[in-house]
Design an enzyme around this catalytic site. Structure first.
Site, PDB file in Angstrom:
ATOM      1  N   ASP A 103       1.492   0.266  -3.938  1.00  0.00           N
ATOM      2  CA  ASP A 103       2.078   0.851  -2.730  1.00  0.00           C
ATOM      3  C   ASP A 103       2.651  -0.219  -1.818  1.00  0.00           C
ATOM      4  OD1 ASP A 103      -0.599  -0.053  -2.105  1.00  0.00           O
ATOM      5  OD2 ASP A 103      -0.484   1.074  -0.227  1.00  0.00           O
ATOM      6  N   GLU A 175      -3.498   0.381  -1.261  1.00  0.00           N
ATOM      7  CA  GLU A 175      -4.097  -0.813  -0.674  1.00  0.00           C
ATOM      8  C   GLU A 175      -3.695  -0.966   0.780  1.00  0.00           C
ATOM      9  OE1 GLU A 175      -4.369  -5.151   0.413  1.00  0.00           O
ATOM     10  OE2 GLU A 175      -2.656  -3.795   0.428  1.00  0.00           O
TER      11      GLU A 175
END
Length: 405
Positions: A103, A175
């Site tokens: 991400d 994350e």
């Protein structure tokens, strides 16, 4: 393409051996895929916080299968897993887990990234720099890490004569929201140590990070008609929240701190006359300083409550802990990484992470996980850029780490 290979006290030393063209192609391919996560959804328990993260996960799953890795899968929670058996003398050695996250931050848009490739020639070296077109971030955090790990796996598959330890790979979602390890498939992991590839400039090696807490503060006021606010005894929750933020100590602001200094960062303020909320980050390398920061917040909220009336509620939540102590308890994990840097010809730069990584959480779970550089710079901004030479050197380090006897 291997330019140089020779033995010096270990199995392998590298010198631009990674095929940089393929590494660049991988990186460019990955950054074009929109994988922006969403903190609000994550805090509401949505996991992964955005379904679009599966788009990259499926691409990586396909590429790992094409390389011939074993047990390749995308879990229902969007973790990509793959396993490459060891060979030669290292066939039965303990495996090593490499991690990077898929991400990108929501602070700057990661949609429709248009990577720009620029050749740079200096007196010291020729390099290729990758940027966005300036309207989005690039996504080097952490797709540079993803690309370096994929190139490492490809190198061992394409060069079976190089002996290496068993390799586990996990690419994680979310994350950037702080939830990257919430649903990590521990049942798949055989490794006793791991390494995140999620750092910055070449040479950085990180074995300590912030202790991280969040704080959500709710201010409850009393709504009345604004034209008769004095007679009606209005208590404006928005004003209470604003007064609280204004009273936070300036020397504790993130923009006034560096190195080992902690901070208190207001991240969001919202509300109405009747109810307002403020969310904050508390960060420090030291547990006692975190407690001091909590007390600062308690003192200010009590003063606001006393001054304005109304009600204030404070909720603290631990996010992750400094991994320093666990690293001290497992020195071999850092020592073998130091040898890999040396073998790759990379000078070590030791900096604390003024933030955290998936490795911070994984270390808490019992798998010590230092962090390795990626060559990404000015992350979380439209000015983000990645050095191909530095990203390649990150892969060099990983190859040397896995090829140690």
């Amino acid at each position: 393409m291997i330019k140089k290979m020779y033995t010096v006290g270990m199995n392998y030393i590298s010198d631009n051996e990674i095929n940089k063209n393929k590494l660049l192609e991988r990186f460019v391919r990955y950054v074009k895929i929109w994988t922006e996560s969403d903190e609000e959804s994550a805090e509401m328990g949505v996991f992964p916080s955005t379904a679009r993260q599966f788009d990259l996960a499926k691409v990586l799953e396909s590429e790992l299968k094409e390389l011939g890795l074993q047990d390749v899968q995308v879990t229902k929670n969007c973790y990509v897993y793959g396993f490459l058996p060891g060979n030669g003398d290292n066939e039965k050695a303990d495996p090593i887990l490499l991690l990077a996250h898929m991400d990108t931050t929501q602070e700057v848009s990661g949609k429709d990234v248009k990577p720009q490739i620029k050749k740079m020639d200096t007196e010291k070296e020729a390099d290729i720099i990758i940027t966005s077109d300036g309207t989005t971030l690039l996504g080097g955090d952490d797709k540079a890490g993803v690309a370096a790990i994929m190139s490492t796996a490809a190198f061992f598959v394409e060069n079976p004569q190089i002996k290496h330890r068993p390799l586990e790979i996990i690419f994680s979602p979310d994350e950037e929201t702080g939830h990257g390890m919430d649903k990590v498939p521990l049942e798949l992991i055989k490794s006793k140590c791991a390494y995140t590839v999620d750092g910055g400039s070449i040479g950085e090696m990180e074995t300590e990070c912030f202790n991280a807490w969040g704080a959500n503060i709710t201010f409850t006021g009393k709504a009345t008609h604004t034209g008769y606010a004095k007679q009606g005894g209005m208590i404006n929750a928005t004003v209470m929240a604003s007064a609280f933020v204004a009273a936070l100590p300036r020397h504790k602001a993130p923009e006034t701190t560096e190195k080992y200094e902690g901070f208190i960062a207001p991240m969001q303020i919202s509300g109405t006359i009747e109810s307002a909320e403020v969310s904050l980050l508390l960060r420090s390398f030291y547990a006692d300083e975190i407690e001091e920061e909590k007390q600062i917040i308690q003192n200010i909220t009590q003063a606001v409550e006393s001054s304005f009336g109304g009600k204030v509620e404070v909720n603290f939540k631990q996010q992750y802990l400094n991994m320093h102590d666990k690293m001290e308890q497992n020195p071999q994990v850092v020592q073998q990484l130091e040898k890999a840097y040396e073998a790759a010809g990379v000078n070590i730069i030791r900096n604390p992470i003024r933030g955290g990584t998936d490795g911070s959480r994984l270390t808490e779970m019992g798998i010590p996980t230092p962090n390795i550089f990626t060559g990404a710079h000015e992350i979380h901004s439209r000015n983000e850029w990645v050095s191909l030479n530095q990203m390649s050197k990150a892969a060099d380090v990983l190859i040397n780490l896995l090829s140690q006897i």
